[in-house]
Design an enzyme around this catalytic site. Sequence first.
Site, PDB file in Angstrom:
ATOM      1  N   TRP A 270      -4.979   1.524  10.395  1.00 44.12           N
ATOM      2  CA  TRP A 270      -5.170   1.476   9.120  1.00 44.12           C
ATOM      3  C   TRP A 270      -5.016  -0.010   8.552  1.00 44.12           C
ATOM      4  O   TRP A 270      -5.710  -0.307   7.607  1.00 44.12           O
ATOM      5  CB  TRP A 270      -4.301   2.333   8.502  1.00 44.12           C
ATOM      6  CG  TRP A 270      -4.355   2.291   6.885  1.00 44.12           C
ATOM      7  CD1 TRP A 270      -3.721   1.879   5.760  1.00 44.12           C
ATOM      8  CD2 TRP A 270      -5.484   2.844   6.216  1.00 44.12           C
ATOM      9  NE1 TRP A 270      -4.065   2.008   4.467  1.00 44.12           N
ATOM     10  CE2 TRP A 270      -5.392   2.776   4.778  1.00 44.12           C
ATOM     11  CE3 TRP A 270      -6.801   3.346   6.413  1.00 44.12           C
ATOM     12  CZ2 TRP A 270      -6.516   2.959   3.738  1.00 44.12           C
ATOM     13  CZ3 TRP A 270      -7.909   3.674   5.550  1.00 44.12           C
ATOM     14  CH2 TRP A 270      -7.432   3.490   4.306  1.00 44.12           C
TER      15      TRP A 270
ATOM     16  N   GLU B 127     -11.447   6.521   5.311  1.00 40.33           N
ATOM     17  CA  GLU B 127     -10.958   7.287   6.490  1.00 40.33           C
ATOM     18  C   GLU B 127     -11.951   7.615   7.682  1.00 40.33           C
ATOM     19  O   GLU B 127     -11.428   7.381   8.873  1.00 40.33           O
ATOM     20  CB  GLU B 127     -10.203   8.669   5.977  1.00 40.33           C
ATOM     21  CG  GLU B 127      -9.394   8.568   5.060  1.00 40.33           C
ATOM     22  CD  GLU B 127      -7.689   8.032   5.867  1.00 40.33           C
ATOM     23  OE1 GLU B 127      -7.892   8.095   7.181  1.00 40.33           O
ATOM     24  OE2 GLU B 127      -6.843   8.097   5.090  1.00 40.33           O
TER      25      GLU B 127
ATOM     26  N   TYR C 135       0.773  -1.346  -0.046  1.00 39.88           N
ATOM     27  CA  TYR C 135      -0.259   0.064  -0.052  1.00 39.88           C
ATOM     28  C   TYR C 135       0.916   1.273   0.092  1.00 39.88           C
ATOM     29  O   TYR C 135       0.554   2.070  -0.799  1.00 39.88           O
ATOM     30  CB  TYR C 135      -0.670  -0.005   1.298  1.00 39.88           C
ATOM     31  CG  TYR C 135      -1.802   1.482   1.323  1.00 39.88           C
ATOM     32  CD1 TYR C 135      -2.736   1.345   0.433  1.00 39.88           C
ATOM     33  CD2 TYR C 135      -1.383   2.045   2.587  1.00 39.88           C
ATOM     34  CE1 TYR C 135      -3.491   2.674   0.618  1.00 39.88           C
ATOM     35  CE2 TYR C 135      -2.326   3.280   2.627  1.00 39.88           C
ATOM     36  CZ  TYR C 135      -3.164   3.456   1.643  1.00 39.88           C
ATOM     37  OH  TYR C 135      -4.061   4.772   1.824  1.00 39.88           O
TER      38      TYR C 135
END
Length: 219
Positions: free
Chosen positions: A61, A53, A31
């Site tokens: 995350w 988000e 990522y």
Amino acid sequence: MTDETGQGLVLGSDGLPRPAWASVHEDLRTYYDTEWGLPVRDEQGVFERLALEGFQSGLSWATILRRREGFRRAFAGFEVGAVATFGPEDVERLLQDEGIIRHRGKIEATISNARATIALRDLDGLGPRGELGPGADLAELVWSYRPEHTPMPATAQDVPTTSMESIALAKELKRHGFRFVGPTTMFALMEALGIVDTHLLGSHRRGSSQVWRMDGTPA
């Protein structure tokens, strides 16, 4: 094996320096290397990241990233028009979906934010002073808060969590009915979209977005 570089970075087995958070698991490395901080300028792409988000708030995350395909399936690929039609029965369906984060407030906010995104398209102008003309969309609004310079962090401790621009963006989005769009969440969104570059100095990704130079000035 990895070695600390002394700059808040970790050298991977491939010899590339990355921040510690991107060096823990392969999915986070991928990522970081291929997506985080690269510019996303289309409405659907910005909406997806805004939603993710929001779901990430209070979580890691990595938790969101590993459920990303589940989120895409559950929310119709984050196609704004489709999500905007979701009703109470869809909320209940999503609350049973183990492929996503089953949080009623965040699910309802994503649906509400899709409707707010559509509503933006019909305004005569966006921004507190109408800086963006008719037909501007969510992506253009978010990108209009790009700062004149981007941070120059040497360590993770140097990376800010908010900025004047993220505070202003959060206020503007809330004015248009968006939810889960606080200043910290909006700064994280700006990082993910490439609106700011918070790659650490010395990272192999610093300055790679074609939006910012390595010295923090616009490309």
